[in-house]
Design an enzyme around this catalytic site. Structure first.
Site, short mmCIF file in Angstrom:
data_model
loop_
_atom_site.label_atom_id
_atom_site.label_comp_id
_atom_site.label_asym_id
_atom_site.label_seq_id
_atom_site.Cartn_x
_atom_site.Cartn_y
_atom_site.Cartn_z
N GLY A 12 -3.72 9.79 0.47
CA GLY A 12 -3.69 9.10 1.76
C GLY A 12 -3.59 7.60 1.65
O GLY A 12 -3.27 7.05 0.60
N HIS A 51 1.89 4.65 1.92
CA HIS A 51 2.77 3.49 1.84
C HIS A 51 4.17 3.98 1.49
O HIS A 51 4.38 5.21 1.35
CB HIS A 51 2.24 2.47 0.83
CG HIS A 51 1.93 3.05 -0.52
ND1 HIS A 51 2.89 3.61 -1.33
CD2 HIS A 51 0.75 3.19 -1.19
CE1 HIS A 51 2.33 4.03 -2.45
NE2 HIS A 51 1.02 3.81 -2.40
N GLY A 80 5.78 4.15 -1.18
CA GLY A 80 5.85 4.99 -2.38
C GLY A 80 5.69 6.45 -1.99
O GLY A 80 6.50 7.32 -2.35
N HIS A 81 4.63 6.73 -1.21
CA HIS A 81 4.43 8.10 -0.72
C HIS A 81 5.61 8.54 0.15
O HIS A 81 6.07 9.67 0.06
CB HIS A 81 3.16 8.18 0.14
CG HIS A 81 1.90 7.77 -0.56
ND1 HIS A 81 1.19 6.65 -0.19
CD2 HIS A 81 1.21 8.32 -1.58
CE1 HIS A 81 0.11 6.54 -0.94
NE2 HIS A 81 0.09 7.53 -1.81
N GLY A 105 5.05 10.60 -8.25
CA GLY A 105 5.63 9.29 -8.53
C GLY A 105 5.56 8.94 -10.01
O GLY A 105 4.58 9.24 -10.69
N LEU A 148 3.56 -0.60 -5.40
CA LEU A 148 2.77 -0.21 -4.24
C LEU A 148 1.64 0.70 -4.67
O LEU A 148 1.82 1.63 -5.47
CB LEU A 148 3.64 0.53 -3.24
CG LEU A 148 4.42 -0.37 -2.31
CD1 LEU A 148 5.54 0.42 -1.64
CD2 LEU A 148 3.50 -0.97 -1.26
N SER A 149 0.46 0.41 -4.13
CA SER A 149 -0.71 1.25 -4.37
C SER A 149 -1.60 1.07 -3.16
O SER A 149 -1.70 -0.04 -2.61
CB SER A 149 -1.43 0.77 -5.64
OG SER A 149 -2.76 1.25 -5.66
N ARG A 186 -4.54 0.85 -3.22
CA ARG A 186 -5.58 -0.11 -3.64
C ARG A 186 -5.15 -1.56 -3.44
O ARG A 186 -6.01 -2.45 -3.49
CB ARG A 186 -5.94 0.12 -5.11
CG ARG A 186 -6.70 1.42 -5.36
CD ARG A 186 -7.14 1.55 -6.81
NE ARG A 186 -8.08 2.62 -7.00
CZ ARG A 186 -7.79 3.84 -7.48
NH1 ARG A 186 -6.55 4.13 -7.82
NH2 ARG A 186 -8.73 4.75 -7.62
P1 AMP Z 1 -1.95 8.62 -4.63
O1 AMP Z 1 -2.13 8.80 -3.15
O2 AMP Z 1 -2.11 7.22 -5.10
O3 AMP Z 1 -2.76 9.63 -5.43
O4 AMP Z 1 -0.44 8.96 -4.94
C1 AMP Z 1 0.17 10.15 -4.49
C2 AMP Z 1 1.53 10.28 -5.10
O5 AMP Z 1 2.32 9.15 -4.74
C3 AMP Z 1 1.49 10.32 -6.64
O6 AMP Z 1 2.46 11.23 -7.11
C4 AMP Z 1 1.84 8.91 -7.00
O7 AMP Z 1 2.43 8.78 -8.28
C5 AMP Z 1 2.84 8.55 -5.91
N1 AMP Z 1 2.92 7.10 -5.78
C6 AMP Z 1 1.88 6.23 -5.63
N2 AMP Z 1 2.34 4.96 -5.60
C7 AMP Z 1 3.69 5.03 -5.75
C8 AMP Z 1 4.73 4.06 -5.81
N3 AMP Z 1 4.48 2.76 -5.72
N4 AMP Z 1 6.00 4.50 -5.97
C9 AMP Z 1 6.27 5.83 -6.08
N5 AMP Z 1 5.33 6.79 -6.04
C10 AMP Z 1 4.06 6.39 -5.87
#
Ligand code: AMP
Length: 296
Positions: free
Chosen positions: A25, A28, A30-31, A141, A178-179, A181
């Site tokens: 959740g 952004h 990336g998601h 990602g 993008l994160s 965080r």
């Molecule tokens: P997270 O919510 O951070 O656990 O990420 C969920 C999914 O989104 C994971 O497969 C991550 O690798 C992917 N993800 C997070 N940040 C990025 C990004 N900047 N670019 C591409 N994928 C991302």
């Protein structure tokens, strides 16, 4: 878009092929790029929204991790999600799970060494999502390249039928990956040391440099020039996460650093094309500010 909290309800809404995008959740771009990839390939797109306590160690940022259900639901729907699977911790783990998934070897180094138990938590929740949702494809990602490798290995080892699709890293206009965080980030200019180090390594590869230790040093020195000390800079084989002397296969140069209270990771993903040429993939830069910073 339907919001559900059980696997059964989720599966009830399936039509045709199913693509799953697991997330924690605070969405952004990336998601959203993973959701777009699923939307392009699959008839039913399931996004999962669950901050998995199992993958946070004691003293890590589980409580501080950003959460906003309404914001996430609006973004997921706008990106074309059909089913938003948003279980509570109790829905996901009605009892403390006695069964845990350990991926030996490749989960022990880099992030695994800095965050003991992290990948066991990731592997366990991904196993539950694949078993419960039974997607045809699951999208991850490259931003979390070691996680992608761990997931690929567990899917192969445990014979899950899902195909795992790795997608390029999406970055803010200045290069910062993008994160979720990033919204807690206090010292953004130092944080840029991560992506700047990787860009320097990318430039070195494009000029013909292939030696792992040299690329690691290039990334480390560029980060230091920007006031950032890296916890590691390591070129590893994408299949095994073993250190590589030469970039001659699918691999990534992984970096990590602590910036104030926030720990950040990034990597330069490297593939080899059909002609045997090494192709560094820094990912995509957003043209403007991320939705992370939108006022609601
Ligand atoms: P997270 O919510 O951070 O656990 O990420 C969920 C999914 O989104 C994971 O497969 C991550 O690798 C992917 N993800 C997070 N940040 C990025 C990004 N900047 N670019 C591409 N994928 C991302």
């Amino acid at each position: 878009m339907r919001v559900v909290t059980s696997f059964q309800e989720a599966r009830h809404g399936y039509e045709g092929s199913v693509g799953c995008v697991p997330t924690m959740g605070f969405l952004h771009e990336g998601h959203l790029s993973l959701i777009a990839a699923a939307r392009a390939d699959d008839q039913t797109v399931v996004v999962t929204l669950f901050v998995n306590p199992l993958q946070f160690g004691p003293g890590e940022d589980l409580e501080r991790y950003p959460r906003d259900f309404d914001r996430d639901a609006a973004l997921a729907e706008g990106a074309g999600t059909d089913i938003l699977f948003a279980p509570s911790t109790e829905d996901m783990y009605p009892t403390e799970p006695a069964s845990r998934v350990t991926v030996r070897g490749l989960a022990d180094t880099l992030e695994g060494a800095h965050r003991p138990g992290h990948f066991e938590g990731v592997a366990t929740v991904v196993t539950k999502l694949l078993a419960g949702l039974r997607p045809d494809r699951a999208y991850f990602g490259r931003k979390d390249a070691q996680q992608l490798s761990v997931v690929r290995r567990l899917v192969a080892d445990l014979s899950f039928p899902a195909k795992i699709i790795g997608c390029p890293t999406v970055r803010e206009p200045d290069g910062l990956a993008l994160s979720s965080r990033n919204i807690n980030l206090e010292e953004r200019s130092r944080a840029l040391g991560l992506s700047a180090g990787l860009r320097a390594a990318e430039a070195a590869i494009r000029q013909g440099e292939q030696r792992g230790p040299v690329l690691e040093r290039v990334a480390r020195e560029e980060a230091e020039r920007r006031g950032l000390e890296l916890q590691y800079a390591s070129l590893v084989d994408a299949d095994t996460i073993e250190p590589l002397e030469q970039v001659d296969r699918e691999s990534f140069l992984a970096v990590a650093a602590r910036v104030g209270k926030t720990r950040l990771i990034d990597n330069l993903y490297i593939t080899v094309n059909a002609a045997g040429r090494v192709e560094p993939d820094f990912g995509h830069l957003l043209p403007g500010p991320s939705v992370l910073y939108d006022e609601r």
